[in-house]
Design an enzyme around this catalytic site. Structure first.
Site, short mmCIF file in Angstrom:
data_model
loop_
_atom_site.label_atom_id
_atom_site.label_comp_id
_atom_site.label_asym_id
_atom_site.label_seq_id
_atom_site.Cartn_x
_atom_site.Cartn_y
_atom_site.Cartn_z
CB THR A 52 -0.96 0.02 1.20
OG1 THR A 52 -0.23 -0.21 2.40
CG2 THR A 52 -2.04 -1.03 1.04
CB THR A 107 -2.68 -4.37 7.26
OG1 THR A 107 -3.87 -3.67 7.48
CG2 THR A 107 -2.69 -5.68 7.99
CG ASN A 126 0.18 9.63 9.81
OD1 ASN A 126 -0.58 8.79 9.36
ND2 ASN A 126 1.44 9.37 10.11
CE LYS A 133 0.55 -3.44 2.84
NZ LYS A 133 0.38 -2.69 4.10
CB THR A 142 -10.85 12.18 3.87
OG1 THR A 142 -11.02 12.87 5.09
CG2 THR A 142 -10.53 10.75 4.15
CD GLU A 162 1.97 6.12 8.09
OE1 GLU A 162 1.79 6.93 9.00
OE2 GLU A 162 1.06 5.59 7.44
#
Lengths: 392, 392
Positions: free
Chosen positions: B173, B206, B387, B195, B392, B280
């Site tokens: 992802t 995940t 983050n 991953k 969105t 991240e």
């Protein structure tokens, strides 16, 4: 300005989450409750003429007091001095310094904390056990006692009934604005000064709070514990508990009138929210409410997991109404529990995306009747800048 | 580049903390262990022609397997499907997708996960209980089943013994590079694909890991549990446990030779450290070792408190050898315990300030003999950017 100092003229009780006490009048926060005097001077710990030593004294022979100290197992020297020497029920005075926390300083640090208490007691004509000591600032550095001890004697000469402002400045480290208030209500006066809870390297910025009143407080220990549990124990800037956290309540009872119900709780909660607002680089304050947990321990655990989640904190900063991160944090805190999926219909996250500086989020479980709430700061670039880029 | 993708030609076992198995030879990671085939195709979940559905199948009739699933109480639909339908001891195949986690999707999501498993079983001539399903990506969004089901059928037509590379890409992802290895050692072959564990809004990235071997593994459940406990359960990127975490081990035993001691542990630990490195915005990986704790629970609690401390994480990012933050975190984790001050002589923090991309820190308590260690990521501006700013 969002996240900046409160506007001049703002009410002290400016959080939507604090119920301002009926009939309370704000007066000049320099003015202490009757019977108290304070001072702040610059003795050179911080350098540059910045105020770094403070004294607070109650002139009444009899004072009822309560002291809440950090539970951090690696407690600093002044905390150990308070625990071992001070009579917490009858604290007449407090000697404080900023710029050096006297933490991780071994037995020499302990002796230094006691020496500060002794010097203050001498200067004020009190016993050592009547003088609390609180310190905040860099850790692991010996106290510059040759500057501090004369500083305490000098401060004792400047004690004043309107010393609340300079005293509140003497306890500041990385705070962007002083946190203080003096209120008159129902024939009593209450004054309070606090400093913030974030930590900035190399300073360890501790929570310190001092409250003075001429009201009658029947059981100051219980009153202070309850107010602290509902305020300072419900906030998290970065999930850390400082080695130096100290809260002192002193009540002379000279007014002959009781402390109005809810007053102490409201003052401490507003101060706690000020501390979050002024947390390291913080812009927004969040409140998470969890309900329907199986028991109190579970409710607290889930609320704190959400409040301490870096993903939720960054969503608060980024104004992202991300309910998935709340579900994720709650699910992790409930690991192994048998429950249905936590979905969008269990979560109120809309305020995360709003423009207000205070955002409330909610999680409804259906496991029981327990509930808990926690206030928290956001996590933004300023936090990283303050904590990563200012190296020793 | 610090924190970037590994250099081409680097050994897979490049962490100083991983003991590379004696005699192991790395071969093309596209090549799966004998008896396994895999495929990856783009069915349109992610769009843009990006690979998003994968299939992995063991051609041997008999396979011993083990499945470790997230303990997050808000587990996603594929986790519930694996728990309720799949025979974990004899998993022949796995169907996976990225781009949609099928989490917080209710009963429809559960039915969709089962439908994926059924479609894969049909295409492969297997029973549903032999096919595990794993998913990763956005949460709270219904699965685009009209694209996914044909995608699974198409993937079944592309299965190949050298499908490890495309399969490892189908599970990605927000990973910056694929994590995969194929090793030959002592007459057996082991291949693995994983991953990452960080989470990026709106994706919930995940931990997924698949391991295939032709070695004989006597008790795959115990072997996998031990290896996971020493690797994926010892890492923290942001303290979160995903709703979708899945680790699958499959062993045919066709080589007739046992799995060399330490091989599975080394592979999973290196993959875990890769996941932190690719967390991240992460640049550096930390390892905290705590010793001298009163008991195992205390050792774990203190190590995780240090590893999850934002102040320690920013010190790792900022190369600040700040032992005070370690003392602070440990003291908070030990709140209420009766212990001496934690001072600089109990803490090794020098590597925080070093130039290496891996830094080890140590804390020596003197409360008992228990010890624990945890690997963790740093916290820098990229974390906040990823983050907070991608809303969105």
């Amino acid at each position: 300005v969002s996240g900046g100092a409160p506007d001049r003229g703002d009410s002290f009780f400016r959080s939507r989450w604090v119920k301002a006490p009926a009939g309370a009048t704000e007066i000049d926060p320099a003015q202490l409750a009757p019977g108290f005097r304070a001072a702040g001077i610059a003795c050179g710990i911080k350098g540059g003429g910045v105020t770094d030593v403070g004294l607070l004294v109650c002139d009444a022979d009899r004072v009822d007091s309560a002291l809440v100290l950090t539970r951090n197992a690696s407690a600093a020297a002044p905390i150990r001095a308070c625990r071992e020497v001070v009579d917490a029920d009858h604290v007449r005075a407090a000697v404080i310094n900023s710029g050096n926390a006297n933490a991780e300083t071994g037995e020499k640090g302990f002796a230094d904390a006691l020496a500060m208490s002794e010097r203050a007691a001498d200067a004020l004509g009190l016993e050592t056990e009547q003088v609390a000591v609180a310190e905040t600032g860099v850790i692991g550095v010996p106290m510059p006692m040759s500057a501090v001890l004369p500083g305490i004697q000098q401060a004792a000469k400047h004690l004043s009934a309107d010393g609340g402002a300079i005293f509140s400045e003497a306890i500041m480290t990385t705070d962007r604005w002083p946190k203080r208030v003096t209120l008159e209500v129902d024939g009593i006066t209450l004054s309070a000064q606090a400093k913030g809870g974030g930590m900035i390297q190399p300073n360890m910025a501790t929570l310190l709070c001092f409250v003075q009143t001429d009201a009658v407080v029947e059981n100051p220990g219980a009153a202070l514990r309850r107010a602290v549990d509902a305020s300072f124990n419900r906030i998290t800037v970065d999930g850390q508990m400082s080695t130096n956290d100290t809260v002192l309540l002193q009540a002379t009872g000279a007014s002959g009138k009781p402390l109005p119900a809810g007053l102490l709780d409201a003052v401490l909660l507003q101060l706690a929210i000020e501390i979050i607002r002024d947390g390291e680089g913080a812009h927004r304050v969040g409140l998470v409410r969890v309900e329907g947990a199986a028991d109190q321990g579970e409710a607290e655990r889930v609320a704190r997991a959400i409040a301490n989640s870096n993903l939720v904190k960054t969503a608060l900063y980024g104004r992202d109404p991300n309910w998935g991160r709340i579900a994720q944090s709650a699910g992790a805190a409930l690991a192994g529990a048998d429950l249905d999926e936590i979905g969008a219909d269990h979560i109120d996250a809309a305020e995360l995306g709003g423009e207000e500086t205070e955002a409330e989020i909610g999680l409804r479980l259906s496991r029981g009747d327990a509930r808990a709430h926690v206030y928290f700061s956001d996590l933004g670039h300023e936090y990283v800048t303050l904590n990563a880029e200012y190296t020793t």
